[in-house]
Scaffold this motif. Structure first.
Motif, short mmCIF file in Angstrom:
data_model
loop_
_atom_site.label_atom_id
_atom_site.label_comp_id
_atom_site.label_asym_id
_atom_site.label_seq_id
_atom_site.Cartn_x
_atom_site.Cartn_y
_atom_site.Cartn_z
N UNK A 67 0.84 -1.19 0.00
CA UNK A 67 0.00 0.00 0.00
C UNK A 67 0.88 1.26 0.00
N UNK A 68 0.49 2.27 -0.73
CA UNK A 68 1.28 3.50 -0.82
C UNK A 68 0.66 4.57 0.08
N UNK A 69 1.48 5.06 1.00
CA UNK A 69 0.94 6.00 1.99
C UNK A 69 1.71 7.32 1.94
N UNK A 70 0.99 8.42 1.92
CA UNK A 70 1.61 9.75 1.96
C UNK A 70 1.44 10.33 3.35
N UNK A 71 2.53 10.78 3.94
CA UNK A 71 2.47 11.40 5.27
C UNK A 71 2.76 12.89 5.08
N UNK A 72 1.84 13.73 5.46
CA UNK A 72 2.05 15.18 5.31
C UNK A 72 2.61 15.72 6.62
N UNK A 73 3.87 16.14 6.59
CA UNK A 73 4.52 16.71 7.78
C UNK A 73 5.59 15.78 8.34
N UNK A 74 6.78 16.36 8.52
CA UNK A 74 7.92 15.57 9.03
C UNK A 74 8.29 16.00 10.44
N UNK A 75 7.27 16.24 11.30
CA UNK A 75 7.53 16.44 12.73
C UNK A 75 7.59 15.08 13.41
N UNK A 76 7.60 15.09 14.73
CA UNK A 76 7.70 13.84 15.48
C UNK A 76 6.60 12.84 15.09
N UNK A 77 5.35 13.31 15.00
CA UNK A 77 4.26 12.36 14.74
C UNK A 77 4.35 11.79 13.32
N UNK A 78 4.63 12.63 12.34
CA UNK A 78 4.72 12.16 10.96
C UNK A 78 5.87 11.19 10.78
N UNK A 79 7.00 11.50 11.39
CA UNK A 79 8.17 10.61 11.25
C UNK A 79 7.89 9.26 11.89
N UNK A 80 7.25 9.28 13.06
CA UNK A 80 6.97 7.99 13.74
C UNK A 80 5.93 7.19 12.96
N UNK A 81 4.92 7.87 12.40
CA UNK A 81 3.93 7.16 11.58
C UNK A 81 4.62 6.54 10.37
N UNK A 82 5.47 7.32 9.73
CA UNK A 82 6.15 6.84 8.52
C UNK A 82 7.07 5.66 8.85
N UNK A 83 7.82 5.78 9.93
CA UNK A 83 8.75 4.69 10.30
C UNK A 83 7.97 3.40 10.60
N UNK A 84 6.86 3.53 11.31
CA UNK A 84 6.09 2.35 11.71
C UNK A 84 5.51 1.66 10.47
N UNK A 85 4.97 2.46 9.54
CA UNK A 85 4.36 1.86 8.35
C UNK A 85 5.42 1.29 7.41
N UNK A 86 6.55 1.96 7.33
CA UNK A 86 7.63 1.44 6.48
C UNK A 86 8.15 0.11 7.04
N UNK A 87 8.28 0.06 8.35
CA UNK A 87 8.74 -1.19 8.99
C UNK A 87 7.75 -2.33 8.76
N UNK A 88 6.47 -1.97 8.56
CA UNK A 88 5.45 -3.00 8.32
C UNK A 88 5.36 -3.35 6.83
#
Ligand SMILES: Cc1cc2nc3c(=O)[nH]c(=O)nc-3n(C[C@H](O)[C@H](O)[C@H](O)COP(=O)(O)OP(=O)(O)OC[C@H]3O[C@@H](n4cnc5c(N)ncnc54)[C@H](O)[C@@H]3O)c2cc1C
Length: 316
Positions: A1-22
């Motif tokens: 699945x392709x996911x776009x995260x808008x914003x590279x603050x703490x929350x966006x980075x953690x969301x992106x890392x978690x989804x990438x790891x999955x």
């Protein structure tokens, strides 16, 4: 699945890392020239100063575990405990964000200006990007602006997001000729002149050789002075001098945050638009049993991971 995260603050980075790891294909889109959002550090001559988050506290076990890793990587250290430990970035808070972004695909200097159900995310350069799901991490007033300028069908509940008001913050950065003692640990946050919230000596956080003060003003003061930037900086200097007396100032500058902190929090760790695969998260979204009830670095961290876990679960 392709996911776009808008914003590279703490929350966006953690969301992106978690989804990438999955195993998902994740792209982070950030309007600023660097990652971090409100984890912000500025270089000033030979020194540096934080002008967003000052330090962070750790309450949840998950965050405790993560912070141990950051400590081992030399990114953070315990600044002082009173009675809970307060952690600061060894080299500034922004370095934490850089570390979290290190193996992510981040598009910098790209502002998302609208979302559409057919064409996905539209950037200011009118590039169109298509994602199966979008995570929006901008402070809620900005997120509401973006949603309202999009061609999405918003429900009454979605529109209520706009009701979460944020207060602004002015931060004066004052470089000193000589180092001075500011409180016991480099922090004063009590009995200050009206309008001053905190005075921090970045040298005492171990992140700067030279003495640079970060002077944080209250939300009310910042609101009242919001459109008078030049005068505000002189007034911040006057109030700081009133407190510390005889400062020898080498340079001074100002950081103005339009959206620093939410006045009302959201009592869930994320929100999904009712009609679209668009999810909102960030520091304003707290677990219902959050022990602090305040927006902070830890709430952004937890919110980012929670939304990612929920998205991963909803796909399987
Ligand atoms: C002055 C100040 C002092 C603080 N002090 C503390 C403290 O001592 N302790 C503590 O725990 N917390 C503190 N905080 C709060 C802490 O910094 C935040 O809770 C946390 O960093 C928020 O992370 P976030 O990911 O939710 O949001 P943000 O860091 O705001 O990230 C959102 C990102 O989205 C980007 N963005 C927004 N709109 C768009 C768009 N349309 N397109 C692309 N990108 C977009 C922004 O540029 C930003 O990088 C402080 C904050 C401020 C401002």
């Amino acid at each position: 699945m392709k996911i776009g995260v808008i914003g590279a603050g703490m929350s966006g980075l953690m969301a992106a890392r978690t989804l990438q790891a999955a195993g998902h294909d994740v792209e982070v889109i950030e309007k600023g020239k660097s990652v971090g959002g409100r984890l912000a550090t500025r270089r000033i001559n030979d020194g540096q100063a934080d002008h967003g988050a000052v330090y962070f506290t750790v309450r949840s076990d998950h965050f405790k575990h993560e912070v141990k890793e950051w400590e081992s990587a030399g990114l953070v250290n315990e600044w002082f405990a009173d009675p809970y430990p307060r952690y600061a970035g060894t080299n500034g808070m922004n370095k934490i964000a850089k570390y979290l972004a290190r193996d992510l695909n981040v598009r910098l200097n790209e502002k998302v200006v609208s979302l559409s159900p057919e064409d996905g995310v539209t950037l200011s350069a009118s590039d169109q990007l298509n994602y199966d799901a979008v995570i929006l991490t901008a402070p809620l007033p900005q997120a509401a602006d973006l949603l309202e300028s999009s061609t999405l069908s918003l429900t009454a509940a979605d529109k209520k997001l706009r009701e979460h008001i944020f207060e602004p913050a002015f931060v004066g950065l004052i470089e000193l000729e000589k180092n001075i003692q500011v409180g016991e640990y480099g922090l004063l946050d009590e009995e200050l002149p009206e309008g001053v919230l905190k005075i921090v000596n970045n040298a005492d956080k171990g992140m700067s050789e030279s003495s640079i003060l970060s002077v944080y003003m209250t939300g009310d003061w910042s609101e009242a002075w919001f459109d008078r930037e030049e005068e505000a900086l002189s007034e911040i200097l006057r109030l700081t001098n009133q407190q510390l007396e005889g400062l020898e100032v080498t340079s001074k500058q100002l950081k103005r945050w339009r959206y620093a902190q939410a006045k009302q929090v959201f009592n869930a760790p994320f929100y999904k638009l009712e009609n679209h695969p668009v999810w909102l998260c960030g520091d304003t979204f707290l677990e219902p049993d959050d022990p602090s009830g305040r927006t902070r670095v830890e709430s952004a961290y937890i919110s980012g991971i929670s939304v990612a876990n929920q998205i991963a679960k909803s796909i399987n």
